[in-house]
Design an enzyme around this catalytic site. Structure first.
Site, PDB file in Angstrom:
ATOM      1  N   GLY A 143       0.781  -1.235   0.000  1.00  0.00           N
ATOM      2  CA  GLY A 143       0.000   0.000   0.000  1.00  0.00           C
ATOM      3  C   GLY A 143       0.808   1.278   0.000  1.00  0.00           C
ATOM      4  O   GLY A 143       0.318   2.319   0.457  1.00  0.00           O
ATOM      5  N   THR A 144       2.027   1.247  -0.555  1.00  0.00           N
ATOM      6  CA  THR A 144       2.783   2.511  -0.587  1.00  0.00           C
ATOM      7  C   THR A 144       2.119   3.518  -1.534  1.00  0.00           C
ATOM      8  O   THR A 144       2.203   4.727  -1.299  1.00  0.00           O
ATOM      9  CB  THR A 144       4.261   2.296  -0.997  1.00  0.00           C
ATOM     10  OG1 THR A 144       4.316   1.787  -2.323  1.00  0.00           O
ATOM     11  CG2 THR A 144       4.981   1.365  -0.044  1.00  0.00           C
ATOM     12  N   ASN A 152      -5.333   2.912 -13.081  1.00  0.00           N
ATOM     13  CA  ASN A 152      -4.369   1.949 -12.527  1.00  0.00           C
ATOM     14  C   ASN A 152      -2.963   2.517 -12.652  1.00  0.00           C
ATOM     15  O   ASN A 152      -2.657   3.205 -13.625  1.00  0.00           O
ATOM     16  CB  ASN A 152      -4.461   0.646 -13.334  1.00  0.00           C
ATOM     17  CG  ASN A 152      -3.445  -0.388 -12.877  1.00  0.00           C
ATOM     18  OD1 ASN A 152      -3.324  -0.692 -11.688  1.00  0.00           O
ATOM     19  ND2 ASN A 152      -2.693  -0.948 -13.823  1.00  0.00           N
ATOM     20  N   HIS A 174       0.907   1.369 -13.167  1.00  0.00           N
ATOM     21  CA  HIS A 174       1.704   0.216 -13.599  1.00  0.00           C
ATOM     22  C   HIS A 174       3.185   0.618 -13.594  1.00  0.00           C
ATOM     23  O   HIS A 174       3.531   1.700 -14.088  1.00  0.00           O
ATOM     24  CB  HIS A 174       1.276  -0.233 -15.003  1.00  0.00           C
ATOM     25  CG  HIS A 174       2.034  -1.438 -15.459  1.00  0.00           C
ATOM     26  ND1 HIS A 174       1.762  -2.714 -14.986  1.00  0.00           N
ATOM     27  CD2 HIS A 174       3.094  -1.566 -16.290  1.00  0.00           C
ATOM     28  CE1 HIS A 174       2.619  -3.557 -15.522  1.00  0.00           C
ATOM     29  NE2 HIS A 174       3.433  -2.895 -16.320  1.00  0.00           N
ATOM     30  N   GLU A 191     -11.022  -3.495 -20.756  1.00  0.00           N
ATOM     31  CA  GLU A 191     -11.031  -4.956 -20.696  1.00  0.00           C
ATOM     32  C   GLU A 191      -9.669  -5.577 -21.051  1.00  0.00           C
ATOM     33  O   GLU A 191      -9.451  -6.754 -20.803  1.00  0.00           O
ATOM     34  CB  GLU A 191     -12.145  -5.524 -21.604  1.00  0.00           C
ATOM     35  CG  GLU A 191     -11.967  -5.330 -23.094  1.00  0.00           C
ATOM     36  CD  GLU A 191     -12.297  -3.908 -23.584  1.00  0.00           C
ATOM     37  OE1 GLU A 191     -12.589  -3.028 -22.752  1.00  0.00           O
ATOM     38  OE2 GLU A 191     -12.249  -3.698 -24.808  1.00  0.00           O
ATOM     39  N   ASP A 228      -3.774  -3.596 -18.794  1.00  0.00           N
ATOM     40  CA  ASP A 228      -2.834  -2.488 -19.039  1.00  0.00           C
ATOM     41  C   ASP A 228      -3.022  -1.857 -20.416  1.00  0.00           C
ATOM     42  O   ASP A 228      -2.101  -1.219 -20.956  1.00  0.00           O
ATOM     43  CB  ASP A 228      -1.368  -2.939 -18.867  1.00  0.00           C
ATOM     44  CG  ASP A 228      -1.076  -3.424 -17.455  1.00  0.00           C
ATOM     45  OD1 ASP A 228      -1.621  -2.843 -16.507  1.00  0.00           O
ATOM     46  OD2 ASP A 228      -0.305  -4.389 -17.307  1.00  0.00           O
ATOM     47  N   ALA A 278       8.579   7.990  -9.620  1.00  0.00           N
ATOM     48  CA  ALA A 278       7.519   8.040 -10.634  1.00  0.00           C
ATOM     49  C   ALA A 278       6.136   7.727 -10.031  1.00  0.00           C
ATOM     50  O   ALA A 278       5.271   8.610  -9.967  1.00  0.00           O
ATOM     51  CB  ALA A 278       7.837   7.092 -11.786  1.00  0.00           C
TER      52      ALA A 278
HETATM   53  C1  GAR Z   1       3.474  -1.061  -7.365  1.00  0.00           C
HETATM   54  O1  GAR Z   1       4.770  -1.019  -7.888  1.00  0.00           O
HETATM   55  C2  GAR Z   1       2.445  -1.049  -8.483  1.00  0.00           C
HETATM   56  O2  GAR Z   1       2.808  -0.238  -9.559  1.00  0.00           O
HETATM   57  C3  GAR Z   1       2.458  -2.494  -8.890  1.00  0.00           C
HETATM   58  O3  GAR Z   1       2.541  -3.200  -7.681  1.00  0.00           O
HETATM   59  C4  GAR Z   1       3.206  -2.408  -6.682  1.00  0.00           C
HETATM   60  C5  GAR Z   1       2.310  -2.284  -5.479  1.00  0.00           C
HETATM   61  O4  GAR Z   1       2.965  -1.628  -4.422  1.00  0.00           O
HETATM   62  N1  GAR Z   1       1.288  -2.819  -9.647  1.00  0.00           N
HETATM   63  C6  GAR Z   1       1.313  -3.670 -10.674  1.00  0.00           C
HETATM   64  O5  GAR Z   1       2.289  -4.295 -11.014  1.00  0.00           O
HETATM   65  C7  GAR Z   1      -0.023  -3.828 -11.400  1.00  0.00           C
HETATM   66  N2  GAR Z   1       0.159  -4.402 -12.683  1.00  0.00           N
HETATM   67  P1  GAR Z   1       2.166  -0.939  -3.231  1.00  0.00           P
HETATM   68  O6  GAR Z   1       1.187  -1.970  -2.670  1.00  0.00           O
HETATM   69  O7  GAR Z   1       3.236  -0.612  -2.242  1.00  0.00           O
HETATM   70  O8  GAR Z   1       1.471   0.276  -3.761  1.00  0.00           O
END
Ligand code: GAR
Length: 206
Positions: free
Chosen positions: A14-15, A110, A112, A150, A153, A182
């Protein structure tokens, strides 16, 4: 006019949720307010972050619901109960069906951890994205915030930010740099952009 009501969907640390909470405190995110956090993982640290910020949070898992359809129905019920207008996927590790994405067209964004269209789509998530970028040997990577449709990404890009790959990087050091330089910057900015657009649409309709 009321702020746009945002739900943040999470699965892990959850950062990115924290970056949104901090952006709300600092005023970077001012057209929207985080009204709900939903986790598909009961032990996600993101739930602790939500509790510490005083944000209502729920856990909804596919396992408890029994099927993808029942899982998405439960998500839709919770989102509707809280009058959610914008859904932010912040490290949410579950692919949503076309039925769900159509229900919330242009209302789901989202983050990514790459520059889409590189290293994205099914199978590219979390650390795997950075492993693939290092294996390919790219010298620049970054993060993307996009609308969710759908195609995994595949929705319209809202913001991107490039980050250098440095000699000696490991997937973990690269992930950390991409997050700090980023993701934690462009996700709150994109949430503000879309919240402000939704708020203006409401004002226009009144
Ligand atoms: C983040 O790097 C996010 O971009 C990635 O997972 C991590 C979650 O970190 N998401 C994906 O790869 C989705 N395709 P977080 O829980 O610390 O925010």
């Amino acid at each position: 006019m009321d702020k746009t009501k945002i739900a943040v969907l999470v699965s892990g640390g959850g950062t990115n949720l924290q970056a949104l909470i901090d952006a709300q405190k600092s005023g970077v995110l001012h057209s929207g307010e985080i009204a709900l956090v939903i986790s598909n993982n009961a032990i996600a640290y993101a739930l602790t972050r939500a509790a510490e910020a005083g944000i209502p949070a729920l856990t909804i898992t596919k396992k408890d619901c029994g099927s993808q359809e029942a899982f998405e129905d439960a998500l839709i019920r919770a989102l509707d109960d809280h009058c959610i207008e914008l859904i932010v996927l912040a490290g949410f590790m579950s692919i949503l069906s076309e039925r769900f994405t159509h229900h919330f067209e242009k209302r789901i964004i989202n983050v990514h951890p790459s520059l889409i269209p590189s290293f994205c789509g099914k199978g590219f998530y979390g650390l795997k994205v950075h492993e693939a970028a290092l294996a390919y040997g790219v010298k620049v990577t970054g993060a993307t915030v996009h609308f969710v449709n759908e195609i995994p990404d595949g929705g319209q890009i809202i913001l991107q930010k490039a980050v250098s790959v440095l000699p000696g990087d490991t997937p973990k050091t690269l992930q950390k740099r991409v997050m700090e330089r980023a993701e934690w910057i462009i996700l709150p900015e994109a949430a503000e952009l879309v919240s402000s657009r939704i708020k203006k649409e409401k004002e226009y309709r009144q």
